[in-house]
Scaffold this motif. Structure first.
Motif, PDB file in Angstrom:
ATOM      1  N   ASN A  69     -62.568 -58.720 -90.190  1.00 37.38           N
ATOM      2  CA  ASN A  69     -62.620 -57.279 -90.343  1.00 37.38           C
ATOM      3  C   ASN A  69     -61.261 -56.659 -90.070  1.00 37.38           C
ATOM      4  N   VAL A  70     -60.678 -57.051 -88.932  1.00 36.88           N
ATOM      5  CA  VAL A  70     -59.406 -56.448 -88.542  1.00 36.88           C
ATOM      6  C   VAL A  70     -58.278 -56.989 -89.408  1.00 36.88           C
ATOM      7  N   ALA A  71     -58.368 -58.266 -89.777  1.00 37.71           N
ATOM      8  CA  ALA A  71     -57.266 -58.899 -90.509  1.00 37.71           C
ATOM      9  C   ALA A  71     -57.241 -58.488 -91.981  1.00 37.71           C
ATOM     10  N   TYR A  72     -58.329 -57.882 -92.452  1.00 39.04           N
ATOM     11  CA  TYR A  72     -58.421 -57.635 -93.894  1.00 39.04           C
ATOM     12  C   TYR A  72     -57.272 -56.776 -94.428  1.00 39.04           C
ATOM     13  N   GLY A  73     -57.040 -55.641 -93.765  1.00 36.56           N
ATOM     14  CA  GLY A  73     -55.978 -54.741 -94.230  1.00 36.56           C
ATOM     15  C   GLY A  73     -54.616 -55.414 -94.246  1.00 36.56           C
ATOM     16  N   PRO A  74     -54.181 -55.971 -93.075  1.00 31.67           N
ATOM     17  CA  PRO A  74     -52.886 -56.670 -93.067  1.00 31.67           C
ATOM     18  C   PRO A  74     -52.796 -57.752 -94.138  1.00 31.67           C
ATOM     19  N   ALA A 111     -54.925 -51.506 -87.843  1.00 33.44           N
ATOM     20  CA  ALA A 111     -54.260 -52.801 -88.017  1.00 33.44           C
ATOM     21  C   ALA A 111     -53.177 -52.745 -89.077  1.00 33.44           C
ATOM     22  N   THR A 112     -53.255 -51.810 -89.997  1.00 32.16           N
ATOM     23  CA  THR A 112     -52.202 -51.697 -91.014  1.00 32.16           C
ATOM     24  C   THR A 112     -51.083 -50.776 -90.539  1.00 32.16           C
ATOM     25  N   ALA A 113     -51.104 -50.434 -89.238  1.00 29.36           N
ATOM     26  CA  ALA A 113     -50.102 -49.548 -88.657  1.00 29.36           C
ATOM     27  C   ALA A 113     -49.930 -48.275 -89.466  1.00 29.36           C
ATOM     28  N   PRO A 114     -50.998 -47.491 -89.624  1.00 29.78           N
ATOM     29  CA  PRO A 114     -50.886 -46.263 -90.409  1.00 29.78           C
ATOM     30  C   PRO A 114     -50.094 -45.210 -89.641  1.00 29.78           C
ATOM     31  N   GLU A 115     -49.602 -44.214 -90.377  1.00 30.71           N
ATOM     32  CA  GLU A 115     -48.881 -43.129 -89.711  1.00 30.71           C
ATOM     33  C   GLU A 115     -49.838 -42.013 -89.326  1.00 30.71           C
ATOM     34  N   VAL A 116     -50.890 -41.888 -90.130  1.00 29.97           N
ATOM     35  CA  VAL A 116     -51.881 -40.850 -89.878  1.00 29.97           C
ATOM     36  C   VAL A 116     -53.245 -41.520 -89.822  1.00 29.97           C
ATOM     37  N   LEU A 117     -54.081 -41.081 -88.879  1.00 30.17           N
ATOM     38  CA  LEU A 117     -55.434 -41.632 -88.800  1.00 30.17           C
ATOM     39  C   LEU A 117     -56.432 -40.498 -88.993  1.00 30.17           C
ATOM     40  N   LEU A 118     -57.254 -40.623 -90.047  1.00 31.27           N
ATOM     41  CA  LEU A 118     -58.258 -39.602 -90.337  1.00 31.27           C
ATOM     42  C   LEU A 118     -59.603 -40.081 -89.811  1.00 31.27           C
ATOM     43  N   MET A 119     -60.303 -39.205 -89.085  1.00 29.38           N
ATOM     44  CA  MET A 119     -61.609 -39.605 -88.545  1.00 29.38           C
ATOM     45  C   MET A 119     -62.621 -38.539 -88.909  1.00 29.38           C
ATOM     46  N   ASP A 120     -63.650 -38.967 -89.647  1.00 33.32           N
ATOM     47  CA  ASP A 120     -64.671 -38.014 -90.086  1.00 33.32           C
ATOM     48  C   ASP A 120     -65.900 -38.137 -89.207  1.00 33.32           C
ATOM     49  N   GLU A 121     -66.046 -37.225 -88.270  1.00 37.63           N
ATOM     50  CA  GLU A 121     -67.165 -37.247 -87.316  1.00 37.63           C
ATOM     51  C   GLU A 121     -67.403 -38.662 -86.782  1.00 37.63           C
ATOM     52  N   PRO A 122     -66.396 -39.254 -86.146  1.00 37.22           N
ATOM     53  CA  PRO A 122     -66.517 -40.673 -85.781  1.00 37.22           C
ATOM     54  C   PRO A 122     -67.553 -40.927 -84.697  1.00 37.22           C
TER      55      PRO A 122
END
Ligand SMILES: Nc1ncnc2c1ncn2[C@@H]1O[C@H](COP(=O)(O)OP(=O)(O)O)[C@@H](O)[C@H]1O
Ligand SMILES: [Mg+2]
Lengths: 260, 428
Positions: free
Chosen positions: A112-117, A172-183
């Motif tokens: 799950n975590v490794a997928y993006g990288p 995990a992809t080291a994003p610059e912005v993190l969007l969270m929709d009613e997490p």
């Protein structure tokens, strides 16, 4: 120098006169907002007012909806993200997203975590990938709970753990912005508190935008708050100011519980 | 907050209320019994089908044989060319040896008829395999011909008037002599699956039909499975929603309902007529069946893709997977159990399909199993059709036995489907 950083944080995402149409429905009307770096920005407002729609403009998730048309200008660090030269697939690695309902892949926690990288070719080898996975899980405050069962399925975790796994996957992809929709809407209070702590920590490295229907949550986690109403954004200001002394009548009505 | 309404009007203890409750429970029970009755009816019909097939078919699962000693005398076979030996004479000699009392040619000829014609072929292949046996004696089990097989199985009424039986009293007497000599046996009829078709029921088997069906299904699977999945993925995931795709969609749904004989006519005209492909070939049969299976697989694929929760797609898109990555690594694996189920259903239908195969000539009389995709061949359902049409008594039981073999294949395919589904099944 120190002062410059704390007083005037850089603008990460600049939105200018954004309009969104779903077919004939005009869902977002002329919204302009500058989202700061290293800040938690909360989107609040009654349901159906367009918070999710606007959030999904920032990583072009709306592209996947056929009838959805976005106009206006959204810049990530000065680059127009709707420019023809921008690949939405790459953009989504830079602007991560966490959804309302925890949605881990039916694969192992590690995968799950490794997928993006993996798909973005971020890790050079197995060792580096292991490192990325560990650090993402640590940042998501999940490492201690799962480090002994990285190969067991992500869907076997509890709801709160699943949501933190989704956050780990997004960072995990080291994003610059993190969007969270009613997490936190599908989480119990303990898991919610854990995720909120996490958001506090994420703020040090990322620009976080969180949609929430809980005003207490907005007050707890955010520094800036944008209020949405019927597709408009009547007010955007420091969170403290919005909750203590809103300048728009509609904001005041919403916050004092007169509608919503 | 308005004032809460009280249930002033409802009296839960009144006789009317009690009657309502009783009525509701009766309704529940009726529905339950209707369902059980329907299920019971379905199971009963299935049981009747299976029991009648077994009752008719079990006789064909065994075949009467006689152990006979033949002398492969060098007088009748030229060791340099065993292929052209006079095996008829060898069999005649052996029969004469069995029944020393026979002294005229007419009686001998009918006595030879007790052994299947297959005896000559069996002797020929022995001589061909090992020419050193020429000039020696061999003892082999040879099948009895069909009327005697029926007699041995007790299917001939010895007390009925002689002119109403195929076997005369003299023939029965011959058989009894043979039996008294303790050379008659009734082993399992492996010839049913190891032999190809024959005019003689005691020699007829399904091997040609089994290979024909196998090749045809192979072609059908290879053509329709990838094509169906690809078409389903395109329509479901990539195609723009417009008039054209609507029309394509309607046509695919209609195609699934087109009578199979129409596909046979189409194949006859196009594959055989225009392209000049061989008649009766499993290749053409498989292509015809693929036309029928394709819509089933496309529809199953689309339904399975639609059933994958959108949250999985969003999750993958959200970390920056591109469309094909989302489909191939996330959606398709989750849709696979559904796709496989649909495919197996389609293939099972294709396996039992008769009409289109009749039209392209897969009901020919062929006594050898096909060794390639373009050899003439029959298929299981067409073989059943041929046998059901044959007048010999022995084919009655063989028809039912062939249906049992077909059902066995269907059960095996469904077992594979269940296995694959459980292997691919993942919770999400
Ligand atoms: N996929 C869609 N198709 C059509 N209309 C949509 C879609 N998603 C949202 N909308 C409409 O856009 C408006 C804003 O919705 P949304 O952004 O989900 O609101 P919020 O997240 O604030 O509750 C609503 O009127 C909703 O009906
Ligand atoms: Mg929403």
């Amino acid at each position: 120098m120190q002062d410059a950083i704390t007083n005037a944080l850089a603008i990460k995402v600049a939105c200018d006169k954004v309009n969104v149409h779903y077919g004939d429905t005009h869902a977002i009307k002329d919204v302009s907002i500058d989202i700061q770096d290293k800040t938690v920005t909360a989107f609040i407002g009654p349901s159906g007012c367009g918070k999710s729609t606007f959030l999904r403009c920032i990583n072009r998730m709306n592209d996947t909806i056929d009838i959805c048309k976005v106009t206006g200008r959204i810049e990530l660090e000065g680059d127009d993200i709707y420019d023809a030269g921008i690949d939405p697939v790459q953009l989504r690695a830079r602007v991560g997203m966490v959804f309302q309902k925890p949605n881990p892949f039916p694969k192992s926690i590690y995968d799950n975590v490794a997928y993006g990288p993996r798909i973005h070719g971020i890790a050079a080898g197995k060792a580096e990938l292991d490192e990325i996975v560990e650090s993402a899980l640590r940042k998501a405050a999940l490492w201690n709970e799962v480090k002994d069962r990285l190969q067991s399925p992500g869907t076997g975790l509890s709801g709160g753990q699943q949501q933190r796994l989704c956050i780990a996957r997004a960072i995990a992809t080291a994003p610059e912005v993190l969007l969270m929709d009613e997490p936190c809407s599908a989480l119990d209070p303990i898991a919610t508190a854990q995720v909120e702590d996490l958001i506090h920590e994420l703020r040090e490295n990322y620009s976080v935008v969180i949609v929430t229907h809980s005003m207490q949550q907005a007050a707890r986690v955010s520094q800036k708050t944008a209020f949405f109403h019927l597709g408009f954004m009547p007010e955007y200001d420091d969170t403290e100011k919005i909750f203590s002394n809103p300048s728009d009548k509609r904001t005041q009505d919403y916050i004092t519980g007169r509608f919503g | 907050m308005t004032t809460t309404t009280t249930n002033a009007g409802a009296d839960w203890k009144s006789p009317e209320a009690a009657a309502r409750v009783r009525k509701r429970h009766a309704g529940d029970l009726r529905l339950k019994f209707a369902g059980m009755a329907a299920l019971g009816f379905a199971v009963l019909m299935l049981a009747i089908l299976l029991v009648s097939l077994f009752a008719n078919g079990y006789q064909a699962l065994r075949q009467t044989h006689a152990s006979v000693t033949f002398e492969l005398s060098a007088e009748h076979i030229d060791a340099a060319d065993p292929q052209r030996g006079n095996y008829r004479a060898i069999v005649q000699d052996a029969v004469q040896g069995l029944f020393p009392g026979i002294d005229n040619p007419g009686e001998l000829r009918s006595a030879v008829g007790i052994l299947s014609n297959g005896a000559q072929n069996a002797l020929r292949s022995i001589a061909l395999n090992d020419p050193s046996l020429i000039g020696q004696e061999v003892t082999i089990d040879v099948p009895l011909s069909d009327p005697y097989d029926q007699l041995a199985k007790g299917l001939v009424d010895r007390d009925s008037p002689e002119d109403q039986r195929r076997l005369k009293d003299a023939d029965i007497a011959l058989f009894d002599t043979l039996q008294a000599r303790d050379v008659v046996s009734l082993p399992i009829n492996w010839a049913l699956v190891t032999n190809a078709d024959s005019r003689f029921p005691e020699l007829a088997g399904l091997q040609g039909a089994i290979w024909g069906s196998f090749y045809a299904l192979l072609v059908c699977f290879v053509l329709s499975f990838p094509t169906g999945i690809a078409a389903g993925i395109y329509l479901e995931e990539f195609a723009p929603k417009n008039r054209l795709t609507d029309i394509v969609e309607i046509n695919i749904n209609n195609l699934a309902a087109v009578p199979s004989v129409v596909f046979g006519l189409l194949a006859l005209a196009v594959f055989i007529g225009w392209f000049g492909m061989p008649r009766s070939a499993p290749l053409v049969g498989g292509m015809t069946l693929a036309l029928m299976t394709l819509p089933t697989i496309i529809i199953a694929t689309r339904a399975a893709l639609k059933a994958v929760p959108p949250s999985i797609r969003e999750a993958a898109l959200g970390v920056g997977a591109s469309k094909h990555q989302v489909v191939l690594t996330h959606v398709l694996p989750l849709a696979m159990p559904g796709i496989l189920t649909g495919t197996i259903i389609g293939l099972a239908q294709a396996l039992g399909e008769t009409a289109p195969l009749l039209l392209i000539g897969m009901n020919a009389f062929i006594t050898e199993a096909p060794s390639s995709l373009v050899d003439s061949s029959t298929a299981l359902p067409t073989q059943i059709f041929i046998w059901a049409d044959s007048p010999e008594r022995g084919f009655v039981a063989r028809t039912s036995a062939a249906i049992l073999v077909l059902l066995a294949f269907l059960i095996a395919m469904n077992a594979v489907a269940v296995f694959l589904r459980s292997r691919f099944e993942r919770r999400y």
